[in-house]
Write a protein that holds these residues in place. Structure first.
Motif, PDB file in Angstrom:
ATOM      1  N   ARG A 392       0.811  -1.217   0.000  1.00  0.00           N
ATOM      2  CA  ARG A 392       0.000   0.000   0.000  1.00  0.00           C
ATOM      3  C   ARG A 392       0.847   1.272   0.000  1.00  0.00           C
ATOM      4  O   ARG A 392       0.438   2.284  -0.567  1.00  0.00           O
ATOM      5  CB  ARG A 392      -0.952  -0.006   1.188  1.00  0.00           C
ATOM      6  CG  ARG A 392      -0.272   0.036   2.544  1.00  0.00           C
ATOM      7  CD  ARG A 392      -1.268  -0.113   3.688  1.00  0.00           C
ATOM      8  NE  ARG A 392      -1.779  -1.472   3.767  1.00  0.00           N
ATOM      9  CZ  ARG A 392      -2.462  -1.945   4.807  1.00  0.00           C
ATOM     10  NH1 ARG A 392      -2.727  -1.171   5.833  1.00  0.00           N
ATOM     11  NH2 ARG A 392      -2.901  -3.190   4.834  1.00  0.00           N
ATOM     12  N   ASN A 393       2.009   1.244   0.661  1.00  0.00           N
ATOM     13  CA  ASN A 393       2.829   2.456   0.722  1.00  0.00           C
ATOM     14  C   ASN A 393       3.301   2.878  -0.663  1.00  0.00           C
ATOM     15  O   ASN A 393       3.240   4.050  -1.030  1.00  0.00           O
ATOM     16  CB  ASN A 393       4.027   2.240   1.645  1.00  0.00           C
ATOM     17  CG  ASN A 393       3.624   2.137   3.101  1.00  0.00           C
ATOM     18  OD1 ASN A 393       2.567   2.622   3.483  1.00  0.00           O
ATOM     19  ND2 ASN A 393       4.445   1.488   3.907  1.00  0.00           N
ATOM     20  N   GLN A 396       0.339   4.175  -2.601  1.00  0.00           N
ATOM     21  CA  GLN A 396      -0.081   5.479  -2.101  1.00  0.00           C
ATOM     22  C   GLN A 396       0.872   6.582  -2.558  1.00  0.00           C
ATOM     23  O   GLN A 396       0.435   7.675  -2.933  1.00  0.00           O
ATOM     24  CB  GLN A 396      -0.141   5.446  -0.568  1.00  0.00           C
ATOM     25  CG  GLN A 396      -0.575   6.753   0.081  1.00  0.00           C
ATOM     26  CD  GLN A 396      -2.073   6.843   0.255  1.00  0.00           C
ATOM     27  OE1 GLN A 396      -2.801   6.060  -0.313  1.00  0.00           O
ATOM     28  NE2 GLN A 396      -2.511   7.812   1.031  1.00  0.00           N
ATOM     29  N   LEU A 400      -0.963   6.380  -6.835  1.00  0.00           N
ATOM     30  CA  LEU A 400      -2.130   7.211  -6.550  1.00  0.00           C
ATOM     31  C   LEU A 400      -1.997   8.640  -7.077  1.00  0.00           C
ATOM     32  O   LEU A 400      -2.946   9.178  -7.659  1.00  0.00           O
ATOM     33  CB  LEU A 400      -2.402   7.201  -5.050  1.00  0.00           C
ATOM     34  CG  LEU A 400      -3.705   7.861  -4.586  1.00  0.00           C
ATOM     35  CD1 LEU A 400      -4.908   7.192  -5.233  1.00  0.00           C
ATOM     36  CD2 LEU A 400      -3.827   7.789  -3.063  1.00  0.00           C
ATOM     37  N   ILE A 428      -5.111   3.974   2.770  1.00  0.00           N
ATOM     38  CA  ILE A 428      -5.281   4.299   1.360  1.00  0.00           C
ATOM     39  C   ILE A 428      -6.351   5.379   1.231  1.00  0.00           C
ATOM     40  O   ILE A 428      -7.490   5.175   1.663  1.00  0.00           O
ATOM     41  CB  ILE A 428      -5.700   3.061   0.542  1.00  0.00           C
ATOM     42  CG1 ILE A 428      -4.586   2.015   0.557  1.00  0.00           C
ATOM     43  CG2 ILE A 428      -6.030   3.453  -0.891  1.00  0.00           C
ATOM     44  CD1 ILE A 428      -3.362   2.369  -0.232  1.00  0.00           C
ATOM     45  N   THR A 429      -5.997   6.505   0.631  1.00  0.00           N
ATOM     46  CA  THR A 429      -6.971   7.592   0.486  1.00  0.00           C
ATOM     47  C   THR A 429      -7.844   7.325  -0.746  1.00  0.00           C
ATOM     48  O   THR A 429      -7.710   7.973  -1.781  1.00  0.00           O
ATOM     49  CB  THR A 429      -6.253   8.941   0.346  1.00  0.00           C
ATOM     50  OG1 THR A 429      -5.283   8.838  -0.704  1.00  0.00           O
ATOM     51  CG2 THR A 429      -5.568   9.320   1.635  1.00  0.00           C
TER      52      THR A 429
END
Length: 544
Positions: A392-393, A396, A400, A428-429
């Motif tokens: 996820r990092n 992100q 993203l 996660i936005t």
């Protein structure tokens, strides 16, 4: 006056070169003697210990003059270099195990003798990439060394363990007298690998999947035996990792089926026989279609439209999914006028990307650029899968921003199963979270699922995310969602099956069937809407 090293020296070049050559030959790690035909010594390197030298004599002729040339090499150094060359050619640098070349030579000898049965076990460490990503490659390398040590324990002199590459090992067991005994030994090895490894203060748990082929039953050539062992390993891994699987005819049938499917996939992509189905995303309160999800379908050789089935998974594995995704996007853009007519010019368009794609900066750059070129990028929602959230990092920080820069949105698909957890929503936005259909089926009768749904809903709303429920199929499910939740959007057969545009009868019927008039909308589920979509004008496949 210049010195010999002075470039201004007037000393003849040939004389200087002759002196330099003598110095070089004297310093070389060899003994060199040149004797003319009259017995005079032309050159002799300094005396050396003849006991450790190997000498060869050559007779040469230079401009009609005969010379005897003797060359002596240090035998110990020669043997050391030979050993080094052999080791680099036939042994793995990291583990010290035999490599592919030595394994193939050994097997070729056994196959040529053909006087008994032997086994080839293909061994693949499960999830090794994740270990490398988490602990680092240094720990990963040391883990491979320890795995090699455990696998080597108890082997006979006639057996051979080789490392092919990465986390792949091959075990040659020769001879094999009893298959059941062989299976017990391999299972024992497999279980030993599941015991903890302690490296740099870490306790690491791993497993390995074994695939086994037997000579001569499963092949009489190295390539065939290796491929069949690999297939058995892969087949076992898909069922349960960390197990031992022997090759058999059922695996061969699967291999044949897979090969045929692979060929069909490649032909479908080449001939652009890939098409889209669109499933509406409906407002639970008004019944209005707010968007569509783009789903892949493909036309078989007879022209019939088929759901993806194993098509998509194999396309990802073969590295063909990128081209498929671009084909799907291109067809959606080409059909935008019909989509606007059916679902409205402001409806969102959701397109799925596989985890492998979502973490690939090069693909995502090309995909985002293609969306931007449509001229209506703000209508697109990129749906990412759960597996993406493992990294996820990186997503992100790197992927993203690309999507945000063109005005598109992000959705977390199939939330609630697999890798996902509530913490993901904070990390996660995303703009949207889609709750997996396993939580929605018979929701009104499952209190625990109701509690989980409300927890996801509350957190999602607090973070400004739109909540979508998937797989809604009954009036009772819709009524419960309306009465007890604030969930905005829903997808499912209650509202519409995936719609293939070419299967709709006419443009006039499209508008009548798929756009809901303001007077038809109410606070209750629109039976008129769902009913019209169930009249057989769309495919009756049971896939989302």
């Amino acid at each position: 006056m210049g010195t010999p090293s002075d470039p201004t020296s007037k000393e003849p070049t040939a004389q200087r070169d002759h002196g330099d050559l003598s110095i070089i030959l004297a310093a070389a790690p060899l003994g060199l003697t040149i004797v003319a035909a009259d017995g005079n010594t032309v050159f002799c390197s300094p005396a050396k210990n003849s006991d450790s030298f190997r000498t060869r004599r050559f007779d040469i002729d230079v401009n009609g003059r005969a010379y005897a040339l003797s060359i002596s090499l240090d035998e110990s150094e020669w043997e050391s270099r030979e050993d080094e060359l052999i080791r680099s050619a036939y042994f793995d640098d990291l583990t010290g195990l035999p490599n592919r070349s030595l394994l193939e030579r050994s097997l070729s000898g056994l196959i040529a003798d053909a006087n008994g049965t032997f086994a080839l076990a293909f061994i693949d460490v499960d999830g090794f990439k994740s270990i490398n990503d988490y602990y680092g490659h240094g720990v990963g390398d040391r883990l491979l060394v320890k795995i090699a040590e455990r696998l080597s324990a108890g082997l006979r002199r006639s057996d051979m363990l080789a490392r092919l590459s990465g986390d792949e090992f091959v075990l040659l067991v020769s001879p094999v007298h009893d298959r059941l005994e062989l299976e017990r030994d391999l299972v024992w090895m497999s279980e030993r690998l599941k015991e903890p490894f302690f490296i740099d203060g870490y306790e690491i748990l791993v497993s390995a999947s074994f695939g086994v082929s037997l000579f001569p039953d499963h092949g009489r050539a190295y390539d065939v035996l290796r491929d069949n062992a690999d297939r058995a390993m892969y087949d076992g891994k898909t069922i349960c990792k960390g197990t031992v699987r022997f090759f058999d005819e059922s695996i061969q049938r699967v291999v044949d089926k897979r090969s045929r499917l692979e060929q069909r996939i490649r032909l479908a992509i080449r001939d652009k026989r890939v098409c889209c189905a669109y499933q509406p995303k409906v407002n639970l309160r008004s019944g209005e279609t707010m968007g569509v999800e783009v789903l892949m379908r493909w036309r078989d050789e007879e022209g019939a439209i088929q759901p993806p089935g194993d098509f998509l998974g194999l396309a990802v594995e073969l590295g063909l999914i990128d081209e498929l995704t671009h084909l799907i996007l291109a067809e959606t853009v080409a059909s935008i006028d019909r989509l606007n007519e059916m679902f409205g010019p402001t409806s969102t368009i959701s397109i799925n990307v596989a985890a492998k794609q979502a973490g690939d900066r090069q693909f995502m750059r090309s995909f985002v650029d293609a969306i931007e070129e449509t001229g209506f990028a703000s209508r697109f929602i990129v749906e990412i899968t759960e597996e993406t959230l493992l990294s996820r990092n990186e997503f992100q920080e790197c992927i993203l921003p690309m999507i945000r820069a063109i005005g598109a949105k992000i959705s977390i698909d199939d939330f609630g199963v697999g890798f996902s957890s509530l913490s993901v929503l904070a990390d996660i936005t995303a703009d949207e979270v889609k709750i997996d259909r396993s939580f929605i089926t018979k929701l009104h009768r499952r209190p625990r699922n109701q509690s989980i749904l409300k927890a996801i809903e509350a957190l999602g709303h607090s973070l400004g995310m739109t909540i979508v429920v998937e797989g809604v199929e009954s009036f009772e499910e819709v009524a419960f969602l309306q009465a007890t939740t604030r969930v905005e959007l829903a997808q499912g057969y209650y509202f519409a099956k995936p719609i293939v545009l070419d299967e709709v009868v006419s443009a006039g019927a499209e508008v009548e069937q798929f756009r809901i008039s303001e007077t038809a909308r109410s606070s209750q589920p629109s039976r008129q809407f769902s009913g019209r979509l169930q009249q057989g004008l769309v495919s009756n496949e049971r896939r989302y």
